[in-house]
Motif scaffolding. Sequence first.
Motif, PDB file in Angstrom:
ATOM      1  N   GLY A   1     113.602 129.966  72.073  1.00  0.00           N
ATOM      2  CA  GLY A   1     112.573 129.280  72.841  1.00  0.00           C
ATOM      3  C   GLY A   1     111.421 128.854  71.970  1.00  0.00           C
ATOM      4  O   GLY A   1     111.474 128.929  70.743  1.00  0.00           O
ATOM      5  N   LEU A   2     110.343 128.407  72.614  1.00  0.00           N
ATOM      6  CA  LEU A   2     109.159 127.963  71.890  1.00  0.00           C
ATOM      7  C   LEU A   2     108.442 129.166  71.296  1.00  0.00           C
ATOM      8  O   LEU A   2     108.201 130.156  71.987  1.00  0.00           O
ATOM      9  CB  LEU A   2     108.211 127.225  72.839  1.00  0.00           C
ATOM     10  N   TRP A   3     108.105 129.082  70.004  1.00  0.00           N
ATOM     11  CA  TRP A   3     107.269 130.117  69.405  1.00  0.00           C
ATOM     12  C   TRP A   3     105.814 129.683  69.353  1.00  0.00           C
ATOM     13  O   TRP A   3     104.926 130.408  69.771  1.00  0.00           O
ATOM     14  CB  TRP A   3     107.754 130.482  67.996  1.00  0.00           C
ATOM     15  N   MET A   4     105.570 128.458  68.870  1.00  0.00           N
ATOM     16  CA  MET A   4     104.177 128.047  68.707  1.00  0.00           C
ATOM     17  C   MET A   4     104.053 126.523  68.833  1.00  0.00           C
ATOM     18  O   MET A   4     104.726 125.776  68.111  1.00  0.00           O
ATOM     19  CB  MET A   4     103.650 128.481  67.342  1.00  0.00           C
ATOM     20  N   ALA A   5     103.203 126.067  69.758  1.00  0.00           N
ATOM     21  CA  ALA A   5     102.789 124.669  69.806  1.00  0.00           C
ATOM     22  C   ALA A   5     101.585 124.534  68.884  1.00  0.00           C
ATOM     23  O   ALA A   5     100.560 125.193  69.085  1.00  0.00           O
ATOM     24  CB  ALA A   5     102.422 124.269  71.236  1.00  0.00           C
ATOM     25  N   LEU A   6     101.701 123.700  67.857  1.00  0.00           N
ATOM     26  CA  LEU A   6     100.714 123.706  66.784  1.00  0.00           C
ATOM     27  C   LEU A   6      99.404 123.021  67.154  1.00  0.00           C
ATOM     28  O   LEU A   6      98.368 123.300  66.556  1.00  0.00           O
ATOM     29  CB  LEU A   6     101.311 123.057  65.536  1.00  0.00           C
ATOM     30  N   GLN A   7      99.445 122.135  68.134  1.00  0.00           N
ATOM     31  CA  GLN A   7      98.234 121.420  68.557  1.00  0.00           C
ATOM     32  C   GLN A   7      98.101 121.517  70.082  1.00  0.00           C
ATOM     33  O   GLN A   7      98.376 120.567  70.807  1.00  0.00           O
ATOM     34  CB  GLN A   7      98.329 119.947  68.128  1.00  0.00           C
ATOM     35  N   PRO A   8      97.650 122.650  70.589  1.00  0.00           N
ATOM     36  CA  PRO A   8      97.611 122.840  72.052  1.00  0.00           C
ATOM     37  C   PRO A   8      96.807 121.780  72.794  1.00  0.00           C
ATOM     38  O   PRO A   8      97.159 121.390  73.909  1.00  0.00           O
ATOM     39  CB  PRO A   8      96.977 124.225  72.207  1.00  0.00           C
ATOM     40  N   ALA A   9      95.720 121.300  72.196  1.00  0.00           N
ATOM     41  CA  ALA A   9      94.878 120.315  72.882  1.00  0.00           C
ATOM     42  C   ALA A   9      95.594 118.985  73.065  1.00  0.00           C
ATOM     43  O   ALA A   9      95.177 118.154  73.882  1.00  0.00           O
ATOM     44  CB  ALA A   9      93.579 120.100  72.099  1.00  0.00           C
ATOM     45  N   LEU A  10      96.669 118.780  72.304  1.00  0.00           N
ATOM     46  CA  LEU A  10      97.404 117.513  72.379  1.00  0.00           C
ATOM     47  C   LEU A  10      98.760 117.669  73.050  1.00  0.00           C
ATOM     48  O   LEU A  10      99.526 116.705  73.142  1.00  0.00           O
ATOM     49  CB  LEU A  10      97.600 116.942  70.967  1.00  0.00           C
ATOM     50  N   GLU A  11      99.080 118.881  73.504  1.00  0.00           N
ATOM     51  CA  GLU A  11     100.362 119.122  74.140  1.00  0.00           C
ATOM     52  C   GLU A  11     100.462 118.360  75.466  1.00  0.00           C
ATOM     53  O   GLU A  11      99.499 118.269  76.226  1.00  0.00           O
ATOM     54  CB  GLU A  11     100.558 120.615  74.412  1.00  0.00           C
ATOM     55  N   ASN A  12     101.667 117.824  75.713  1.00  0.00           N
ATOM     56  CA  ASN A  12     101.982 117.141  76.971  1.00  0.00           C
ATOM     57  C   ASN A  12     101.054 115.963  77.259  1.00  0.00           C
ATOM     58  O   ASN A  12     100.761 115.645  78.408  1.00  0.00           O
ATOM     59  CB  ASN A  12     101.958 118.128  78.146  1.00  0.00           C
ATOM     60  N   LYS A  13     100.572 115.337  76.189  1.00  0.00           N
ATOM     61  CA  LYS A  13      99.818 114.114  76.317  1.00  0.00           C
ATOM     62  C   LYS A  13     100.724 112.948  75.927  1.00  0.00           C
ATOM     63  O   LYS A  13     101.684 113.105  75.182  1.00  0.00           O
ATOM     64  CB  LYS A  13      98.570 114.128  75.433  1.00  0.00           C
ATOM     65  N   GLN A  14     100.383 111.782  76.432  1.00  0.00           N
ATOM     66  CA  GLN A  14     101.200 110.614  76.148  1.00  0.00           C
ATOM     67  C   GLN A  14     100.548 109.776  75.054  1.00  0.00           C
ATOM     68  O   GLN A  14      99.431 109.287  75.228  1.00  0.00           O
ATOM     69  CB  GLN A  14     101.386 109.770  77.416  1.00  0.00           C
ATOM     70  N   PHE A  15     101.259 109.611  73.934  1.00  0.00           N
ATOM     71  CA  PHE A  15     100.760 108.807  72.825  1.00  0.00           C
ATOM     72  C   PHE A  15     101.804 107.766  72.432  1.00  0.00           C
ATOM     73  O   PHE A  15     103.007 108.059  72.423  1.00  0.00           O
ATOM     74  CB  PHE A  15     100.450 109.677  71.600  1.00  0.00           C
ATOM     75  N   PRO A  16     101.376 106.553  72.091  1.00  0.00           N
ATOM     76  CA  PRO A  16     102.337 105.564  71.587  1.00  0.00           C
ATOM     77  C   PRO A  16     102.979 106.051  70.288  1.00  0.00           C
ATOM     78  O   PRO A  16     102.340 106.734  69.485  1.00  0.00           O
ATOM     79  CB  PRO A  16     101.468 104.327  71.332  1.00  0.00           C
ATOM     80  N   ALA A  17     104.222 105.709  70.086  1.00  0.00           N
ATOM     81  CA  ALA A  17     104.954 106.159  68.903  1.00  0.00           C
ATOM     82  C   ALA A  17     104.686 105.261  67.701  1.00  0.00           C
ATOM     83  O   ALA A  17     104.444 104.053  67.844  1.00  0.00           O
ATOM     84  CB  ALA A  17     106.450 106.199  69.191  1.00  0.00           C
ATOM     85  N   LYS A  18     104.725 105.862  66.519  1.00  0.00           N
ATOM     86  CA  LYS A  18     104.721 105.081  65.277  1.00  0.00           C
ATOM     87  C   LYS A  18     106.021 104.299  65.191  1.00  0.00           C
ATOM     88  O   LYS A  18     107.094 104.843  65.424  1.00  0.00           O
ATOM     89  CB  LYS A  18     104.656 106.002  64.062  1.00  0.00           C
ATOM     90  N   GLN A  19     105.915 103.043  64.782  1.00  0.00           N
ATOM     91  CA  GLN A  19     107.104 102.209  64.632  1.00  0.00           C
ATOM     92  C   GLN A  19     107.263 101.789  63.169  1.00  0.00           C
ATOM     93  O   GLN A  19     106.310 101.314  62.549  1.00  0.00           O
ATOM     94  CB  GLN A  19     107.004 100.958  65.504  1.00  0.00           C
TER      95      GLN A  19
END
Length: 643
Positions: free
Chosen positions: A372-390
């Motif tokens: 399972g998940l051990w550590m989300a490295l950036q909690p403040a940015l978890e489950n946020k929607q960001f455009p992807a790098k192309q």
Amino acid sequence: MKKIIKTIIASALLSISTPSLAQSETLPSSAFSQLNIVEQPTISPNGELIAAVYNTDGATQQVVISPFGKVDLTTILKLRNQSERIVKLRWVNNERLLVSADYPEHMYGSSRRVGQLFAVNKDGSELKEIKLRKLTDTKDWSWLVSGDQIVSMLPHDPEHILLQQVSERDNYFPSVYKINVYSGSSEKFAPSLQKPSYFIGDSTGRSVVAVAVEDLTRTFYLWQEDAGQWKEIGSYEAFEEDGFTPVLYEPANNTLIVKTYQKSDKQEVWRYSLDTDEWVEPLFQNETYDVASVMEHNGQVIGFGYTADMPEVEFIAPAFKQRQALVENTFKGMNPIVVDFDKSVNKLLVKTYSASGPSRFYFIDLANKAGGLWMALQPALENKQFPAKQPIEFEASDGLVLNGYLINGGDADRPLVVMPHGGPWQRDTQVFHPLEHMFVNAGYAVLQVNFRGSSGFGSSYEARGYGEWGQRMQQDVLDGVAWVKEQQLADVDDSCVVGWSYGGYVSLFAATNTPTQFNCYVSIAGVSDINAILEDTRAGETAQMVDNIMVGDRDSEQGKAHLEAISPIASFGKLKRPTLLVHGTGDVVVPDDQSEAFYKAAKGYNLPVELLLLENGTHSLDSNPNRKQAFDRVINFVKANIE
């Protein structure tokens, strides 16, 4: 078992693996300035514990311990002050850790980070500093203080390591010592070559390969404990011959595992016979990318790392190949890589990478069918929607095909932030990075160009950048901007350049040589005076020779004049648009006087320049307080200058 473990892990990921599909929200800069909660997690040999570097809300770092698969962090070591940074963690055995750290020091006209080594038990007891001997103030010590001097962890000896150290008896050149990690006592294992050198161990702990560096000559020597003497095994001239870098000595076959460009424009991994002086077989080849790393386990090569758009691994050892295949099948679409494992290779740490969100660490316990998940490295940015790098590809104005990345979220009306990478012998990737997405979240498009001179794409691509500071490398970035405009992918007429390190140089050079093309310019830890920085940070003769080839000739008057001409500080009077300089006072890669001198010169003529100095800030600004100040100032500066 594969099916069971896959089901267990998949069920654990259901609630966390998919970003929210809600409307993207505008987040404060503080959400992006936080360092990863943990770095460098490593599993104890018996698989019971995970040790990691913990980035606190303050400026100092800590070493923490957690039971495998649990987020129950216990601090076992705190650094003494905010200028110290942890370089690497290693388990010596199930009870004891080695902690490599360093701190900045300015000596004899040069800035360096000085290495430290600590040993500590898993409960924080019996802390011992294993002191590295220092050179006297009459010697050139710059090659010594790299921050991590371990030659071999001696996997079959749980109480000792091999360590590179210096001694007055060896004229302050390095030798190899066998160190007891409990008492700190030492005995000489291999004598000095009486030359600047570094050393590579083997799996048995009975042999060492030395790489001696004299001017541009690299000479390789072999020390075998039974023979008791150094034996020369090869040499080459850097930049004149295709050389190789030894990675591992294999005593059973008297062979070397080496990284080399001898067989291809791309760096490959080969096995080389010392008995026949012949290339035996290729172990890793890629038509497009250089090898980045060679992975070892118990003295055997198990796989290779390289970077395409994302980090990639290719395992050759059957057990590891099988496990990586399982991981890829389990974490589909998450770009997973096995980054650490216990001695049995049944407990694994997996890191995932994304073009649109921060990385995470997952754990897998094959024996107990758990994960399972051990550590989300950036909690403040978890489950946020960001455009992807192309990924993008375009032709430079001289016809060279270049690559890079664009983030615009499908909106061609976004103002453009141009972000040239540092190095310059590094490269950008498709991996999510908080600074880039801070701009994207604020409504900007971001362009990154892997200009000529970028590393990872082969020797020719990198060599095309030699001597091209402020010239073709600079033009490549401008050609990328022109391509974005031609393709109508962003609003190039409203734009800013934001660069870090060499990227800061690119921004300052643009500010003084194309002063009205962009609305504003930001230099973070950037270079303004090339001659000055080469004198300040590269004291050794060998380093000067390398600089002459890769940056420009600084020995002749004509060469110095050229370097001065392509230094932004020489043209500070041309500054017309707002320019922000950000620098840490503890930066030993690009000292803060590079920004201070430019600021004073421009401010003296009332030109539009600002300066933010961050106390004890490193080149990477790798403390949360410094990052928060820097990111907040930078985003507000860009917003103020791009409507």
